[in-house]
Write an enzyme that holds these catalytic residues in place. Structure first.
Site, PDB file in Angstrom:
ATOM      1  CG  ASP A 185       0.507 -37.421 -15.449  1.00 13.58           C
ATOM      2  OD1 ASP A 185      -0.450 -36.760 -14.994  1.00 13.58           O
ATOM      3  OD2 ASP A 185       1.694 -37.066 -15.317  1.00 13.58           O
ATOM      4  CG  ASN A 215     -12.107 -40.241  -6.913  1.00 15.01           C
ATOM      5  OD1 ASN A 215     -12.603 -39.639  -5.959  1.00 15.01           O
ATOM      6  ND2 ASN A 215     -10.912 -40.837  -6.853  1.00 15.01           N
ATOM      7  CB  ALA A 216      -8.274 -38.463 -10.833  1.00 16.92           C
ATOM      8  CB  SER A 220     -14.991 -30.267  -3.089  1.00 20.23           C
ATOM      9  OG  SER A 220     -14.659 -29.698  -1.839  1.00 20.23           O
ATOM     10  CE1 TYR A 244      -9.726 -30.073  -5.012  1.00 19.46           C
ATOM     11  CE2 TYR A 244     -10.771 -28.853  -3.235  1.00 19.46           C
ATOM     12  CZ  TYR A 244     -10.563 -30.036  -3.909  1.00 19.46           C
ATOM     13  OH  TYR A 244     -11.178 -31.193  -3.486  1.00 19.46           O
ATOM     14  CB  ALA A 276     -12.250 -21.569  -9.246  1.00 19.82           C
ATOM     15  CE  LYS A 302     -12.580 -31.310  -6.678  1.00 22.22           C
ATOM     16  NZ  LYS A 302     -12.669 -32.581  -7.399  1.00 22.22           N
TER      17      LYS A 302
HETATM   18  N1  LIG Z   1     -10.024 -35.526   0.851  1.00 26.78           N
HETATM   19  C1  LIG Z   1     -10.963 -34.612   1.046  1.00 26.78           C
HETATM   20  O1  LIG Z   1     -11.127 -34.059   2.128  1.00 26.78           O
HETATM   21  C2  LIG Z   1     -11.878 -34.229  -0.092  1.00 26.78           C
HETATM   22  C3  LIG Z   1     -12.938 -33.354   0.178  1.00 26.78           C
HETATM   23  C4  LIG Z   1     -13.797 -33.023  -0.864  1.00 26.78           C
HETATM   24  C5  LIG Z   1     -13.602 -33.518  -2.124  1.00 26.78           C
HETATM   25  N2  LIG Z   1     -12.538 -34.359  -2.358  1.00 26.78           N
HETATM   26  C6  LIG Z   1     -12.370 -34.867  -3.712  1.00 26.78           C
HETATM   27  O2  LIG Z   1     -12.472 -36.282  -3.664  1.00 26.78           O
HETATM   28  C7  LIG Z   1     -11.706 -36.849  -4.730  1.00 26.78           C
HETATM   29  C8  LIG Z   1     -10.760 -37.904  -4.192  1.00 26.78           C
HETATM   30  O3  LIG Z   1      -9.904 -37.281  -3.267  1.00 26.78           O
HETATM   31  P1  LIG Z   1      -9.082 -38.123  -2.187  1.00 26.78           P
HETATM   32  O4  LIG Z   1      -9.221 -37.410  -0.899  1.00 26.78           O
HETATM   33  O5  LIG Z   1      -9.421 -39.550  -2.270  1.00 26.78           O
HETATM   34  O6  LIG Z   1      -7.601 -37.810  -2.726  1.00 26.78           O
HETATM   35  P2  LIG Z   1      -6.312 -38.712  -2.859  1.00 26.78           P
HETATM   36  O7  LIG Z   1      -6.279 -39.788  -1.845  1.00 26.78           O
HETATM   37  O8  LIG Z   1      -5.181 -37.733  -2.959  1.00 26.78           O
HETATM   38  O9  LIG Z   1      -6.540 -39.383  -4.282  1.00 26.78           O
HETATM   39  C9  LIG Z   1      -6.467 -38.643  -5.452  1.00 26.78           C
HETATM   40  C10 LIG Z   1      -6.388 -39.630  -6.604  1.00 26.78           C
HETATM   41  O10 LIG Z   1      -6.244 -38.867  -7.810  1.00 26.78           O
HETATM   42  C11 LIG Z   1      -5.157 -39.393  -8.531  1.00 26.78           C
HETATM   43  N3  LIG Z   1      -4.451 -38.360  -9.287  1.00 26.78           N
HETATM   44  C12 LIG Z   1      -3.898 -37.215  -8.819  1.00 26.78           C
HETATM   45  N4  LIG Z   1      -3.231 -36.602  -9.805  1.00 26.78           N
HETATM   46  C13 LIG Z   1      -3.360 -37.378 -10.915  1.00 26.78           C
HETATM   47  C14 LIG Z   1      -2.855 -37.290 -12.227  1.00 26.78           C
HETATM   48  N5  LIG Z   1      -2.049 -36.288 -12.622  1.00 26.78           N
HETATM   49  N6  LIG Z   1      -3.182 -38.267 -13.115  1.00 26.78           N
HETATM   50  C15 LIG Z   1      -3.969 -39.301 -12.742  1.00 26.78           C
HETATM   51  N7  LIG Z   1      -4.455 -39.447 -11.493  1.00 26.78           N
HETATM   52  C16 LIG Z   1      -4.142 -38.491 -10.588  1.00 26.78           C
HETATM   53  C17 LIG Z   1      -4.217 -39.973  -7.472  1.00 26.78           C
HETATM   54  O11 LIG Z   1      -3.432 -41.016  -8.034  1.00 26.78           O
HETATM   55  P3  LIG Z   1      -1.876 -40.960  -8.385  1.00 26.78           P
HETATM   56  O12 LIG Z   1      -1.200 -40.066  -7.404  1.00 26.78           O
HETATM   57  O13 LIG Z   1      -1.447 -42.394  -8.321  1.00 26.78           O
HETATM   58  O14 LIG Z   1      -1.851 -40.446  -9.793  1.00 26.78           O
HETATM   59  C18 LIG Z   1      -5.202 -40.561  -6.484  1.00 26.78           C
HETATM   60  O15 LIG Z   1      -5.573 -41.863  -6.878  1.00 26.78           O
HETATM   61  C19 LIG Z   1     -11.022 -35.673  -5.434  1.00 26.78           C
HETATM   62  O16 LIG Z   1     -11.810 -35.256  -6.538  1.00 26.78           O
HETATM   63  C20 LIG Z   1     -11.029 -34.588  -4.356  1.00 26.78           C
HETATM   64  O17 LIG Z   1     -10.944 -33.298  -4.909  1.00 26.78           O
HETATM   65  C21 LIG Z   1     -11.679 -34.717  -1.376  1.00 26.78           C
END
Ligand SMILES: NC(=O)c1ccc[n+]([C@@H]2O[C@H](COP(=O)([O-])OP(=O)(O)OC[C@H]3O[C@@H](n4cnc5c(N)ncnc54)[C@H](OP(=O)(O)O)[C@@H]3O)[C@@H](O)[C@H]2O)c1
Length: 188
Positions: free
Chosen positions: A63, A90-91, A142, A155, A157, A159
């Site tokens: 976590d 990535n998280a 992002s 968020y 800020a 990024k």
């Molecule tokens: N989706 C979009 O439109 C978008 C756009 C631009 C940038 N991004 C960025 O892309 C990346 C991936 O996003 P995604 O869309 O694939 O999101 P996602 O499907 O929600 O995945 C986020 C991942 O982060 C992990 N995570 C969240 N909180 C955590 C914690 N406290 N400890 C450890 N792991 C944690 C989650 O795993 P668990 O819940 O199992 O812990 C999950 O594996 C992120 O950096 C996000 O900001 C996303």
């Protein structure tokens, strides 16, 4: 750097983009450390990648909103004898809505996951990469990094921090340790 045979840590490997990074790295022959909180989806992915690509895959449930979680992950990998050459930070998660209505505990968790743990992971895994003169670090920012984002203020800020941090580190650590920032748009 050819990832074949190297160890790669992928954070947020239980869903979304993290799963795709893990699939792409395994297809290139990298061994993987998958980390996130939810263990079950990562175990399923690990089994699939081992069978499909013949790579080693370990799962570490962590976590990243907890203080010192980056050091704890580094210590666990050290005990397994794993020295990663690749780190995919990535998280992350976002909090949508009015800033003043956010719960303080959720805001603190966002800052801890999106900024503090990401920075600390980069530090604990970047140090040995710099010593070995070999490594690659990917930071997922992002499009929200490029302008203020009302109703996603913390968020966006966070990024912006990741974008600035990664660009600076690439100059400090490159070319031996390359640091790349990825800034995706909205992925549905
Ligand atoms: N989706 C979009 O439109 C978008 C756009 C631009 C940038 N991004 C960025 O892309 C990346 C991936 O996003 P995604 O869309 O694939 O999101 P996602 O499907 O929600 O995945 C986020 C991942 O982060 C992990 N995570 C969240 N909180 C955590 C914690 N406290 N400890 C450890 N792991 C944690 C989650 O795993 P668990 O819940 O199992 O812990 C999950 O594996 C992120 O950096 C996000 O900001 C996303």
């Amino acid at each position: 750097m050819d990832p074949k045979g190297s160890w790669a840590v992928v954070t947020g490997a239980s869903s979304g983009l993290g799963v795709e990074f893990a699939r792409a790295l395994a297809a290139m022959g990298a061994n993987l450390v998958l980390t996130a909180r939810r263990e079950a989806p990562m175990q399923g992915l690990a089994e699939d990648l081992r069978g499909r690509h013949g790579v080693e895959v370990v799962v570490e449930a962590v976590d990243l909103s907890e203080a010192d979680s980056a050091v704890a992950l580094r210590d666990r990998l050290e005990r397994r004898g794993i020295e990663p050459d690749i780190l995919v930070n990535n998280a992350a998660f976002g909090l949508a809505g009015a800033f003043i209505e956010q719960e303080p505990a959720r805001l603190r968790a966002l800052l801890q996951v999106d900024i503090v743990s990401t920075t600390e992971l980069t530090h604990v895994f970047g140090q040995p990469m710099a010593r070995r003169g070999r490594g690659r670090i990917l930071l997922v920012a992002s499009l929200a990094a490029f302008q203020p984002t009302p109703l996603l203020a913390a968020y966006g800020a966070a990024k912006a921090y990741i974008l600035s941090f990664g660009e600076a580190l690439n100059l400090e650590l490159g070319p031996e340790v390359g640091v790349t920032v990825l800034s995706p748009g909205l992925m549905l």
